[in-house]
Design a protein around this motif. Sequence first.
Motif, mmCIF file in Angstrom:
data_model
loop_
_atom_site.group_PDB
_atom_site.id
_atom_site.type_symbol
_atom_site.label_atom_id
_atom_site.label_comp_id
_atom_site.label_asym_id
_atom_site.label_seq_id
_atom_site.Cartn_x
_atom_site.Cartn_y
_atom_site.Cartn_z
ATOM 1 N N LEU A 67 40.374 39.219 27.163
ATOM 2 C CA LEU A 67 39.290 40.086 27.605
ATOM 3 C C LEU A 67 38.021 38.980 28.004
ATOM 4 C CD1 LEU A 67 39.354 43.005 25.245
ATOM 5 C CD2 LEU A 67 39.928 42.734 27.782
ATOM 6 N N GLY A 68 38.019 37.782 27.335
ATOM 7 C CA GLY A 68 36.914 37.033 27.503
ATOM 8 C C GLY A 68 37.142 36.220 28.717
ATOM 9 N N ARG A 69 38.423 35.961 29.100
ATOM 10 C CA ARG A 69 38.798 35.290 30.493
ATOM 11 C C ARG A 69 38.299 36.275 31.389
ATOM 12 N NH1 ARG A 69 44.945 34.173 31.560
ATOM 13 N NH2 ARG A 69 44.853 32.367 30.253
ATOM 14 N N ALA A 70 38.611 37.408 31.166
ATOM 15 C CA ALA A 70 38.419 38.479 32.385
ATOM 16 C C ALA A 70 36.846 38.763 32.603
ATOM 17 C CB ALA A 70 38.984 39.767 31.990
ATOM 18 N N ALA A 71 36.123 38.587 31.363
ATOM 19 C CA ALA A 71 34.837 38.688 31.601
ATOM 20 C C ALA A 71 34.030 37.226 32.410
ATOM 21 C CB ALA A 71 34.014 38.849 30.195
ATOM 22 N N ASN A 72 34.637 36.216 32.156
ATOM 23 C CA ASN A 72 34.169 35.082 32.931
ATOM 24 C C ASN A 72 34.593 35.451 34.281
ATOM 25 O OD1 ASN A 72 33.092 33.750 30.853
ATOM 26 N ND2 ASN A 72 34.549 32.194 30.701
ATOM 27 N N SER A 137 31.834 32.540 19.315
ATOM 28 C CA SER A 137 31.433 31.494 17.973
ATOM 29 C C SER A 137 33.016 30.811 17.495
ATOM 30 C CB SER A 137 31.191 32.265 16.970
ATOM 31 O OG SER A 137 31.925 33.325 16.347
ATOM 32 N N MET A 138 34.165 31.519 17.753
ATOM 33 C CA MET A 138 35.497 31.135 17.371
ATOM 34 C C MET A 138 35.863 29.898 18.190
ATOM 35 S SD MET A 138 37.281 34.656 16.180
ATOM 36 C CE MET A 138 38.881 33.853 15.717
ATOM 37 N N LEU A 139 35.820 29.919 19.465
ATOM 38 C CA LEU A 139 36.290 29.011 20.330
ATOM 39 C C LEU A 139 36.133 27.473 19.944
ATOM 40 C CD1 LEU A 139 36.138 30.778 23.835
ATOM 41 C CD2 LEU A 139 37.952 30.292 22.441
ATOM 42 N N PRO A 140 34.974 26.974 19.567
ATOM 43 C CA PRO A 140 34.721 25.774 19.244
ATOM 44 C C PRO A 140 35.699 25.341 18.187
ATOM 45 C CG PRO A 140 32.695 26.554 19.809
ATOM 46 C CD PRO A 140 33.546 27.846 19.781
ATOM 47 N N CYS B 14 42.762 24.078 35.184
ATOM 48 C CA CYS B 14 41.918 24.978 34.626
ATOM 49 C C CYS B 14 41.316 24.584 33.285
ATOM 50 C CB CYS B 14 42.830 26.257 34.198
ATOM 51 S SG CYS B 14 43.133 27.273 36.029
ATOM 52 N N LEU B 15 42.267 23.805 32.477
ATOM 53 C CA LEU B 15 41.864 23.501 31.224
ATOM 54 C C LEU B 15 40.831 22.488 31.383
ATOM 55 C CD1 LEU B 15 45.383 23.067 29.581
ATOM 56 C CD2 LEU B 15 43.569 24.634 29.080
ATOM 57 N N LEU B 16 40.936 21.660 32.461
ATOM 58 C CA LEU B 16 39.754 20.545 32.829
ATOM 59 C C LEU B 16 38.507 21.391 33.035
ATOM 60 C CD1 LEU B 16 41.834 18.085 35.018
ATOM 61 C CD2 LEU B 16 40.686 17.606 32.930
ATOM 62 N N GLU B 17 38.621 22.454 33.970
ATOM 63 C CA GLU B 17 37.660 23.323 34.364
ATOM 64 C C GLU B 17 36.734 23.878 32.973
ATOM 65 O OE1 GLU B 17 34.865 24.536 36.923
ATOM 66 O OE2 GLU B 17 36.409 23.311 37.302
ATOM 67 N N ALA B 18 37.630 24.438 32.114
ATOM 68 C CA ALA B 18 37.278 24.887 30.810
ATOM 69 C C ALA B 18 36.363 24.038 30.084
ATOM 70 C CB ALA B 18 38.286 25.622 30.320
ATOM 71 N N ALA B 19 37.025 22.876 30.129
ATOM 72 C CA ALA B 19 36.370 21.833 29.055
ATOM 73 C C ALA B 19 35.057 21.333 29.348
ATOM 74 C CB ALA B 19 37.220 20.460 29.297
ATOM 75 N N LYS B 20 34.556 21.828 30.779
ATOM 76 C CA LYS B 20 33.367 21.488 31.106
ATOM 77 C C LYS B 20 32.376 22.308 30.328
ATOM 78 C CE LYS B 20 34.200 19.960 36.097
ATOM 79 N NZ LYS B 20 34.553 20.718 37.251
ATOM 80 N N GLU B 21 32.852 23.570 30.088
ATOM 81 C CA GLU B 21 31.949 24.432 29.212
ATOM 82 C C GLU B 21 32.043 24.444 27.801
ATOM 83 O OE1 GLU B 21 31.379 29.629 29.079
ATOM 84 O OE2 GLU B 21 32.925 28.839 30.317
ATOM 85 N N PHE B 22 33.326 24.022 27.472
ATOM 86 C CA PHE B 22 33.621 23.813 25.965
ATOM 87 C C PHE B 22 34.044 22.387 25.533
ATOM 88 C CE2 PHE B 22 34.902 28.192 27.064
ATOM 89 C CZ PHE B 22 34.060 28.919 25.946
ATOM 90 N N PRO B 23 32.782 21.793 25.132
ATOM 91 C CA PRO B 23 32.976 20.397 24.852
ATOM 92 C C PRO B 23 34.206 19.936 23.860
ATOM 93 C CG PRO B 23 31.040 20.954 24.130
ATOM 94 C CD PRO B 23 31.448 22.102 24.948
ATOM 95 N N ASP B 24 34.488 21.082 23.022
ATOM 96 C CA ASP B 24 35.344 20.693 21.952
ATOM 97 C C ASP B 24 36.764 20.862 22.460
ATOM 98 O OD1 ASP B 24 33.683 20.198 19.934
ATOM 99 O OD2 ASP B 24 33.309 22.489 20.155
ATOM 100 N N LEU B 25 36.956 21.405 23.749
ATOM 101 C CA LEU B 25 38.385 21.463 24.447
ATOM 102 C C LEU B 25 38.852 20.054 24.703
ATOM 103 C CD1 LEU B 25 39.206 24.281 26.559
ATOM 104 C CD2 LEU B 25 40.382 22.232 26.523
#
Lengths: 183, 183
Positions: A67-72, A137-140, B14-25
Motif C-alpha cells: 500500500l505504501g508503494r501504491a501511495a508513492n 517509521s519502520m522502514l529505516p 528500482c532499489l537504487l531509486e528507492a535508496a535515494k529516499e531511504f539512506p539506510d537502504l
Amino acid sequence: MPLLLLKDLPRYECLLEAAKEFPDLDPSACEAYLNLLRTSDEVHAVIEGLLAEYQISSGRFGVLMLLGRAANARACGPVGGSTPAELADAAGVARATMTGLVDTLERDGLVRREPNLEDRRMMSVVLTPAGNTLIRSMLPKHFQLMAALMQPLTVEERKTLVGLLHKVLRHAPDCNRRPSPSA
Amino acid sequence: MPLLLLKDLPRYECLLEAAKEFPDLDPSACEAYLNLLRTSDEVHAVIEGLLAEYQISSGRFGVLMLLGRAANARACGPVGGSTPAELADAAGVARATMTGLVDTLERDGLVRREPNLEDRRMMSVVLTPAGNTLIRSMLPKHFQLMAALMQPLTVEERKTLVGLLHKVLRHAPDCNRRPSPSA
DNA sequence: AAAACATCATTAGCCACCTAACTGTCAGCC
DNA sequence: GGCTGACAGTTAGGTGGCTAATGATGTTTT
C-alpha cells in the motif's frame, strides 16, 4: 515462522552415508536444499523479531509495504488504493487470506476500506495516516536489518548469491510437473 | 506456504531509486535478502506440492523424518522413540505445536504415543508400521525432487551457494540484538 | 517428611494460511 | 425486459503455527 525444517542440518558425511541406502539422494543437491531453506528460515525469523516490536506480522507488513508503494506511485491524481485482489496477487496469497489481513489491519486503524463508486463489486484499500506513519517509521530499521544480515557477504558475493538463487528460482516451476498430466 | 513476500521482486534500478529516499537502504543487501526469501519460498512450495500428494504437510513430514531417523539410529536395543520435547527442539517449534502435530499424526495412524515407564511425565512417540511404510515410500521421490530443484547448479556452484548461505546463517543470530539489553 | 521449584505434556485461544461455497454486481445475449 | 455467466469480496471450516495457563510428576531444599 519456522517451516519446521530440521534445525540442525546433517553433516555432509551423513548425507554421503545416507546416499548408500537411498540411491536417489544426491548429497550436494540435498546439502544445498537444506541450507537454502534453513538460512532463509533464520533470516525470516530475525526480520519477524523486528516486526514484532511494532506488533506487526510478516503478512501484515507485506500488505502495508504494498500500500505504501501504491501511495508513492499515485503522486499525480487522487488514485484510490489497491483492490484486495491486486494485493492478494502481489503477495501471492489467496483472496480470502487477504480479506482476513485487511480485516485485522482495519481493526487496528492502519488501513481503510473504501467502496469503488464505479463498480460496486470492488473495494479500495488505502493506508490511513496512522498506517502511513507506522510504515515510514519502520522502514529505516528494516533496511538496517537487511544490511546487517547481509553484512558478512561482500557486494561481489551478494551478486554471486543472487545469480545462483535466480537460477534455482527460474527453474523451480519446471519441477512442479505432476506425474501424469495426461499429456 | 507463502511468507507473504512480494511475489514479483523489484528490479535493481528500482532499489537504487528507492535508496535515494531511504539512506539506510543498501541495494545489494536488499536484493540478496529478497532473492533469498523468494527462492526458498518457491522451493518450499514445490516440495509441499509433492508432500500434498501423500496428504502430508511440511510439518508432519518433518516429524516423520525425525522419527524415521531415530528408528534407524536405535538398531541395537529396543530404544523407545523420541519425546515430544526432543521433536519440538529438533524441529524448532514450540512444544504445544508438536503436541498438535503428533495428535493429527496419531489420529491418522502414522505414529503412536507410548508412556515412559521410568518417568511418568514423559511420552515416547514412535512410528507405526503404516507411518514407516509411508515415509519410506516418500523418500525416493523427495530426493529426486531435491536433485531436480538443484539441477541448474553445478556441484561447484552448489558448494559456493552453501558457503555463502552458511556465512549468512552463522551471522544471523548476531542481528537479533535488542535495542537495549541493558548491557 | 513437607514445601518449593522445575519440567513434561496438554489445553485453550489467537493469528495466518488454505479451499470451497456463497452473495452481490456487472455484462452480454436472447 | 430478463437469463446466464463471469467476477469481486466475504464467509465457513480446516490446518498449523504461536503464547499462556494448567495439571501431573520429579527433584531439590529445608
